[in-house]
Design a protein around this motif. Structure first.
Motif, mmCIF file in Angstrom:
data_model
loop_
_atom_site.group_PDB
_atom_site.id
_atom_site.type_symbol
_atom_site.label_atom_id
_atom_site.label_comp_id
_atom_site.label_asym_id
_atom_site.label_seq_id
_atom_site.Cartn_x
_atom_site.Cartn_y
_atom_site.Cartn_z
ATOM 1 N N ASP A 179 -5.645 1.687 -6.560
ATOM 2 C CA ASP A 179 -4.459 2.541 -6.643
ATOM 3 C C ASP A 179 -3.590 2.392 -5.397
ATOM 4 O O ASP A 179 -2.356 2.344 -5.477
ATOM 5 C CB ASP A 179 -4.872 4.007 -6.804
ATOM 6 C CG ASP A 179 -5.841 4.224 -7.953
ATOM 7 O OD1 ASP A 179 -5.673 3.573 -8.999
ATOM 8 O OD2 ASP A 179 -6.779 5.027 -7.790
ATOM 9 N N VAL A 180 -4.233 2.315 -4.236
ATOM 10 C CA VAL A 180 -3.488 2.154 -2.990
ATOM 11 C C VAL A 180 -2.814 0.783 -2.945
ATOM 12 O O VAL A 180 -1.650 0.656 -2.548
ATOM 13 C CB VAL A 180 -4.413 2.349 -1.772
ATOM 14 C CG1 VAL A 180 -3.679 2.021 -0.473
ATOM 15 C CG2 VAL A 180 -4.943 3.780 -1.728
ATOM 16 N N ALA A 223 0.209 0.840 -5.106
ATOM 17 C CA ALA A 223 1.284 1.632 -4.503
ATOM 18 C C ALA A 223 1.983 0.866 -3.394
ATOM 19 O O ALA A 223 3.188 1.036 -3.158
ATOM 20 C CB ALA A 223 0.725 2.950 -3.972
ATOM 21 N N THR A 275 6.475 9.944 -7.073
ATOM 22 C CA THR A 275 6.487 9.299 -5.768
ATOM 23 C C THR A 275 6.289 10.327 -4.669
ATOM 24 O O THR A 275 6.959 11.362 -4.649
ATOM 25 C CB THR A 275 7.829 8.568 -5.540
ATOM 26 O OG1 THR A 275 8.031 7.623 -6.581
ATOM 27 C CG2 THR A 275 7.838 7.859 -4.194
ATOM 28 N N THR A 325 0.471 7.022 0.449
ATOM 29 C CA THR A 325 -0.271 7.648 -0.649
ATOM 30 C C THR A 325 -0.938 8.893 -0.087
ATOM 31 O O THR A 325 -0.902 9.147 1.119
ATOM 32 C CB THR A 325 -1.380 6.731 -1.206
ATOM 33 O OG1 THR A 325 -2.389 6.543 -0.193
ATOM 34 C CG2 THR A 325 -0.831 5.381 -1.629
ATOM 35 N N ASN A 358 2.712 13.074 3.208
ATOM 36 C CA ASN A 358 2.357 13.420 1.835
ATOM 37 C C ASN A 358 1.554 14.707 1.782
ATOM 38 O O ASN A 358 0.799 15.036 2.686
ATOM 39 C CB ASN A 358 1.585 12.267 1.209
ATOM 40 C CG ASN A 358 2.321 10.955 1.397
ATOM 41 O OD1 ASN A 358 3.531 10.902 1.245
ATOM 42 N ND2 ASN A 358 1.607 9.911 1.763
ATOM 43 N N SER A 393 -0.501 9.873 -8.081
ATOM 44 C CA SER A 393 -0.225 10.054 -6.649
ATOM 45 C C SER A 393 -0.549 11.450 -6.145
ATOM 46 O O SER A 393 -0.514 11.690 -4.946
ATOM 47 C CB SER A 393 1.252 9.770 -6.370
ATOM 48 O OG SER A 393 2.072 10.744 -6.997
ATOM 49 N N GLN A 415 -6.639 8.594 -4.024
ATOM 50 C CA GLN A 415 -6.484 7.301 -4.658
ATOM 51 C C GLN A 415 -7.678 6.396 -4.354
ATOM 52 O O GLN A 415 -8.252 6.473 -3.263
ATOM 53 C CB GLN A 415 -5.212 6.601 -4.162
ATOM 54 C CG GLN A 415 -3.942 7.023 -4.893
ATOM 55 C CD GLN A 415 -3.352 8.314 -4.352
ATOM 56 O OE1 GLN A 415 -3.050 8.429 -3.182
ATOM 57 N NE2 GLN A 415 -3.198 9.282 -5.222
#
Length: 423
Positions: free
Chosen positions: A258-259, A262, A219, A237, A209, A250, A254
């Motif tokens: 949030d993680v 996801a 995403t 993430t 990422n 994203s 995060q």
């Protein structure tokens, strides 16, 4: 525990839950790199250890790493399973040696990396290092350090160097705004193949990422594809922050919630030697997380069968932090030999289930609200009939709960998680 009178056995329950939440991982048609494990000889269960970045960042030194390693041993963390010591970015000199090999920063790691690895191995620990998947490491790409000492174009040389230094873990970071899929696959597979060729069992941890999404659905690359054949563990993430939630987007850091959210749709990818990486534990790291919220992070990382990589200063951690990180019942769930991850029940983000062992089940109940409340999971949502007789034990408190009126109910503090094991 199931007792006479239940219409279903716990084994039947686990099979049903596996179908409900995707706990029985099937091959993902989008898997990259073939079948796991990406590198042979690494443990089947999630890696556990400590990483330098969250607390020390680019100020990491040999002295700091040795002190943290000693604290892993003296605190009992090593004996609880935390045995990888990973030195993140900024360990290397800003230029390569005349023969093209990586070299340690002479001021901050005067003894060199092979000597550091020997120090760790002498204490029953394992040695991890960081490198960049482009020509520069992340801090170099961000202009925070000079030089270009990433491993792109030097994969064989660097893999051989890591093996010669007796490295056991490589964190390999994309860290570029260019998220071209083909280039990413080529970079990560090339290093995987170089690690394989060394013959040394090295945990291969990748972060594809780069702070940007790859499509209109917001995403990131680590979530868009199953990298289980390419790497041992894959970040899905961007970086985690010591926060309860940062809004769920994203493209930035995060928070814990949030993680977790996801991860929910992705957990069927997990299997022996191939793990989702929700990033490091924020337990004990300076920030606004409460003790309850830190228990939730530990609980849900265990529900994901995720790597447990501490990021706190081990030399100053409080008894409370130590107790959270070393909780044996929670670690046992994370390290269960079945190696399947849990998932939410339906669309309820607060309640997950995970199958463990031959016929066990864990249910997590996370209170996302701002006050204590009674939380309930129905037996029917677990594949049981309403008159089944079931009891569960909370991994955090040791308290036993018996099902009543077709449900298990627990009073859960704000931000906390009840982690109920049914056996």
């Amino acid at each position: 525990m199931a007792v006479p009178g239940a219409r279903w056995s716990i084994l039947s329950l686990v099979l049903v839950v596996g179908l409900l939440v995707g706990g029985c991982a099937a091959r993902d048609d989008d898997r990259l790199g073939g079948d796991p494990p990406a590198v042979g000889g690494v443990p089947n269960t999630p890696p556990m250890g400590w990483n330098s970045w969250n607390t020390f960042g680019c100020n990491v030194t040999e002295k700091i790493v040795r002190a943290q390693a000693d604290a892993l041993v003296s605190s009992g963390m090593r004996d609880s399973g935390y045995d990888y010591v990973v030195v993140d970015d900024c360990w290397s000199a800003t230029d390569r040696a005349s023969d093209g090999t990586l070299q340690a920063d002479r001021e901050r790691f005067p003894s060199g990396m092979a000597a550091l690895g020997a120090y760790l191995h002498e204490r029953g620990l394992k040695f991890g290092l960081y490198s960049g998947a482009s020509d520069r490491t992340c801090t170099q790409l961000l202009g925070q350090r000079p030089g270009a000492t990433g491993s792109r174009g030097h994969e064989k040389t660097d893999a051989d160097t890591f093996a010669a230094w007796q490295v056991d873990f490589l964190k390999y970071d994309w860290c570029s705004v260019d998220a071209d899929h083909d280039r990413q696959v080529d970079a990560f597979v090339t290093m995987r193949n170089a690690l394989r060729d060394t013959g040394r069992p090295i945990v291969y941890s990748i972060n594809p990422n780069s702070g940007v999404a790859v499509g209109g659905d917001d995403t990131v690359p680590g979530a868009a594809h199953d990298w289980g054949g390419v790497a041992t563990m894959t970040r899905f993430t961007n970086d985690i922050a010591s926060a309860w939630s940062n809004g769920g987007g994203s493209s930035g850091s995060q928070g814990v919630l949030d993680v977790i959210d996801a991860a929910g749709p992705l957990t069927s990818r997990v299997q022996a030697g191939a793990f989702l990486d929700p990033d490091m534990l924020e337990v004990g790291v300076a920030g606004p997380l409460t003790d309850a919220q830190q228990r939730t992070q530990m609980s849900m990382w265990a529900m994901m069968a995720a790597p447990l990589m501490a990021g706190n200063d081990l030399t100053t951690m409080t008894p409370t932090v130590r107790a959270i990180l070393r909780n044996p019942a929670v670690i046992a769930i994370d390290q269960d030999q079945r190696v399947t991850a849990g998932a939410p029940i339906g669309d309820n983000r607060e309640i997950w289930t995970r199958a463990i062992g031959d016929k066990g089940l864990v249910v997590s109940m996370t209170n996302r609200g701002d006050r204590r409340r009674l939380m309930t999971v129905t037996l029917s949502s677990l594949g049981l009939s309403g008159d089944a007789t079931v009891s569960a034990v909370d991994a955090w408190t040791g308290k036993r709960y018996d099902a009543a009126k077709g449900a298990l109910s627990v009073s859960v503090r704000a931000g906390d998680t009840a982690l109920l094991q049914i056996a």
